[in-house]
Motif scaffolding. Structure first.
Motif, PDB file in Angstrom:
ATOM      1  N   SER A 118      -6.389  34.143 -17.508  1.00  0.00           N
ATOM      2  CA  SER A 118      -6.932  32.831 -17.887  1.00  0.00           C
ATOM      3  C   SER A 118      -7.003  32.715 -19.399  1.00  0.00           C
ATOM      4  O   SER A 118      -6.797  31.631 -19.950  1.00  0.00           O
ATOM      5  N   VAL A 146      -3.466  32.034 -20.741  1.00  0.00           N
ATOM      6  CA  VAL A 146      -3.115  30.637 -20.454  1.00  0.00           C
ATOM      7  C   VAL A 146      -3.810  29.689 -21.441  1.00  0.00           C
ATOM      8  O   VAL A 146      -3.208  28.715 -21.890  1.00  0.00           O
ATOM      9  N   HIS A 147      -5.057  29.983 -21.807  1.00  0.00           N
ATOM     10  CA  HIS A 147      -5.733  29.139 -22.795  1.00  0.00           C
ATOM     11  C   HIS A 147      -4.990  29.143 -24.137  1.00  0.00           C
ATOM     12  O   HIS A 147      -4.876  28.105 -24.785  1.00  0.00           O
ATOM     13  N   LEU A 178      -5.426  33.604 -11.594  1.00  0.00           N
ATOM     14  CA  LEU A 178      -6.264  33.263 -12.738  1.00  0.00           C
ATOM     15  C   LEU A 178      -7.678  33.805 -12.575  1.00  0.00           C
ATOM     16  O   LEU A 178      -8.575  33.489 -13.345  1.00  0.00           O
TER      17      LEU A 178
END
Lengths: 342, 342
Positions: B77, B80-81, B71
């Motif tokens: 990242s 993933v958000h 990440l």
């Protein structure tokens, strides 16, 4: 059919039980070639790591849950890497949960980890007030909990933090020593000791150097690129005199730097800037961004080691919880360095 | 004592069951004030969300496990958000596992998620060869699995990826259109289709524009700042003629940019540079870094939506797995822009 065990793999390869166990746990002391041989043999012999069964027997899952506000920043991702290294070496798997600074999400994270029967929780909190019973409840259930970077001091929970007062003091004193006098501080509006302590360091450095503390130079908001941009826009529009900015977080400092450059204000000649957290991008930008390093990998490693040490004791929770405080390191770069003659 | 239920909280507050349930799940349609009131009442009535019990009853944990290489990059990242937003809105918690590109860790991640009885796994793989049986075994056990960005095409698993060929082609064609002719390509040595496809795009763009494909201009390694630095050092030391670099990843492009600047080679005038992934720092550096955007948030959202859609069907695994391919977006910035006259 007899189930394959670690002993079978060890016998097949002529190595020790410990070598196979460590190879299966990706221990750094075992060579890549040995790991490949162990995995190959494990597969060939149809070896199944029956973690669930062994976890039910031992009551242990060998999984640690880590709660962080967000992994977007190199600060938290670097701390987590330090933790993972130490925990993986000691046979633990690591699961991560992002709260996005939401306490509802934070509570869900704690519940999800309990449901996954983790052997411990390492947490950096979203806020220190309001609802924090879910952390207290971990202690009541004797589930090991440690705080890192952001701790709830009221709870008797071990923690690893840095000396944020000293960080704020060093950043501000550095600006003063470079000849800046009207220093803006941009901080978070979250209920977090880390930001209050950085502010306290800023105030104390001004006082020790005989400079006034001016409330109109202290700005609060959700720290971000946008907050830095908006603060500088506001300072320029209201024609507030200022010649330096200490932002309590690097992205905020970067936003301030961008807006000053767009408006033609030279950095560091007219305005000096320093951030906090030593995000990776700070060394790449022009001028390079001064900052305060928080020893992230060390913080992660120390937190993991403290967990391992306390887990080895009869009672994880001591009467007086251990609180490790690390020293921050000033990283002066071009954005705040005017040279010796000024 | 009778256990407090969601109905008790709803009655106490005079709101519907659904409002309370959604407030407890942090649903965005519920106001912050209502959430606070629900949490306050839940606490006062000593309400315990007994997830484990309800999970044992329903056979569902409402937890999704996400496996990523790391990440550290804003690419992962940000993906993933996107996933978290959609999954949280639909009542799921999200746990993350970082593999550090290690297949041993990747297998541990899959096992840890199985042990935590997740309702599904979303994974971006570390390598597509060697040991991948642990992914195939998820399908055999009927545990929902989706790949994102990096997929194992040989397994019949649904996936959301981007068109990396098109991204590599667009980046290379952009450099050619800016007048660069001797274009270096720096790529990963991992067994990953994404990098092979970017290379294929690079080769095809050169061919279509009548330029030779020169093997000595193609470099492979672990993509990183250091790889970019080392490649430029090597190019300069061997006096290899080159006037542009297409790096298959932004940190590698940044390393190349740094070393060229240290050696006094002007970018973009003498050498043009373009990266891949649209990392956050690229817009901050001087000259700003050209790149290819991979629609990260959209990739995350599409992956989560595809999971929800397939989970609602009788069989998660279809005969022909759905494979969504997103278009990359060229982001030309200063590091590769010489102006219209050149």
């Amino acid at each position: 059919m007899k189930k394959t065990t670690i002993h079978d793999i060890a016998a097949e390869l002529g190595v020790t039980f410990s070598t196979v166990a460590r190879a299966l746990n990706d221990h750094p002391a075992i060579s890549a070639a040995t790991k490949a041989a162990v995995l190959e043999t494990a597969r060939r012999l149809n070896y199944q790591q029956n973690k669930l069964a062994s976890s039910l027997r031992s009551g242990r899952s060998n999984v640690i849950g880590i709660i962080v506000p967000s992994l977007d920043t190199s600060f938290f991702s670097s701390v987590v890497h330090g933790m993972e290294r130490v925990l993986n070496e000691n046979g633990y798997s690591v699961l991560l949960y992002q709260t996005g600074e939401s306490q509802v999400q934070e509570q869900k994270g704690v519940n999800t980890f309990l449901q996954s029967r983790v052997d411990g929780v390492l947490a950096s909190v979203s806020a220190e007030k309001d609802q924090t019973e879910f952390y207290a409840s971990l202690r009541k259930r004797q589930v090991p909990l440690l705080f890192f970077d952001r701790a709830i001091q009221e709870l008797a929970i071990p923690s690893v933090t840095i000396n944020d007062f000293q960080g704020g003091f060093a950043a501000t004193e550095h600006l003063i020593q470079q000849g800046y006098q009207n220093i803006v501080h941009i901080m978070s509006d979250l209920h977090l000791t880390i930001f209050k302590e950085r502010l306290r360091g800023y105030v104390e450095a001004l006082k020790q150097h005989g400079l006034p503390v001016r409330e109109e130079l202290i700005f609060k908001g959700r720290v971000s690129l946008e907050l830095g941009q908006q603060t500088v826009q506001q300072l320029l529009e209201t024609q507030t005199p200022f010649d330096a900015i200490f932002a309590a977080e690097d992205y905020t400092a970067m936003g301030a730097l961008q807006t000053l450059q767009e408006r033609g204000v030279p950095v560091p000649e007219k305005v000096g800037i320093i951030g906090f957290a030593n995000e990776a991008f700070g060394a790449f930008v022009t001028p390079s961004l001064s900052t305060v390093d928080q020893q992230t990998v060390k913080m992660g490693e120390e937190t993991a080691r403290l967990f391992l040490q306390l887990s080895g004791q009869k009672n994880f929770y001591q009467e007086t919880p251990e609180r490790i405080v690390l020293d921050p390191i000033l990283v002066p770069r071009k954005s705040s360095t005017r040279g010796v003659n000024q």
